[in-house]
Write an enzyme that holds these catalytic residues in place. Structure first.
Site, PDB file in Angstrom:
ATOM      1  N   CYS A  30       0.827  -1.208   0.000  1.00  0.00           N
ATOM      2  CA  CYS A  30       0.000   0.000   0.000  1.00  0.00           C
ATOM      3  C   CYS A  30       0.868   1.268   0.000  1.00  0.00           C
ATOM      4  O   CYS A  30       1.552   1.548   0.979  1.00  0.00           O
ATOM      5  CB  CYS A  30      -0.906  -0.055   1.238  1.00  0.00           C
ATOM      6  SG  CYS A  30      -1.765   1.468   1.628  1.00  0.00           S
ATOM      7  N   CYS A  33       0.076   3.800   2.704  1.00  0.00           N
ATOM      8  CA  CYS A  33       0.542   3.283   4.002  1.00  0.00           C
ATOM      9  C   CYS A  33       2.004   3.653   4.219  1.00  0.00           C
ATOM     10  O   CYS A  33       2.398   4.032   5.320  1.00  0.00           O
ATOM     11  CB  CYS A  33       0.384   1.762   4.066  1.00  0.00           C
ATOM     12  SG  CYS A  33      -1.327   1.194   3.953  1.00  0.00           S
TER      13      CYS A  33
END
Length: 104
Positions: A30, A33
């Site tokens: 991600c 993230c």
């Protein structure tokens, strides 16, 4: 850096933490993230001993992601006294997180 800590269960961690606990549900693949990592470091530096920051890999712990209804990554959940008090989805500026933690 977020604390690397072993615990027998997430509920044990919640029960034994006396200060606010900021949990980052993330995944290695991600991109947003990864953008949160330096932001969480900044939050930890500003608040020092007033908060514990924990990262949980949603792919390694899918049962926790499901239990806490994590539907987007990153999802940040702020716990206080074992209860969820606030939740954010997506990248958040450090000021938003710091202000929420300070209000506790």
């Amino acid at each position: 850096m977020a604390t690397t800590r072993q615990f027998s269960s997430f509920s044990d961690l919640l029960a034994t933490t006396n200060k606010p606990l900021l949990v980052d549900f993330y995944a290695d693949w991600c991109g947003p993230c990864r953008m949160m990592a330096p932001i969480l470091e900044q939050v930890k530096q500003v608040l020092k001993a007033d908060v514990e920051v924990v990262k949980i890999d949603s792919e390694r712990y899918p049962q926790l992601s499901s239990q806490y209804r994590v539907q987007a990554l990153p999802t940040l959940i702020l716990f206080h006294r074992g209860r969820e008090v606030q939740r954010w989805e997506g990248v958040q500026p450090p000021e938003v997180l710091i202000d929420a933690i300070r209000r506790l």
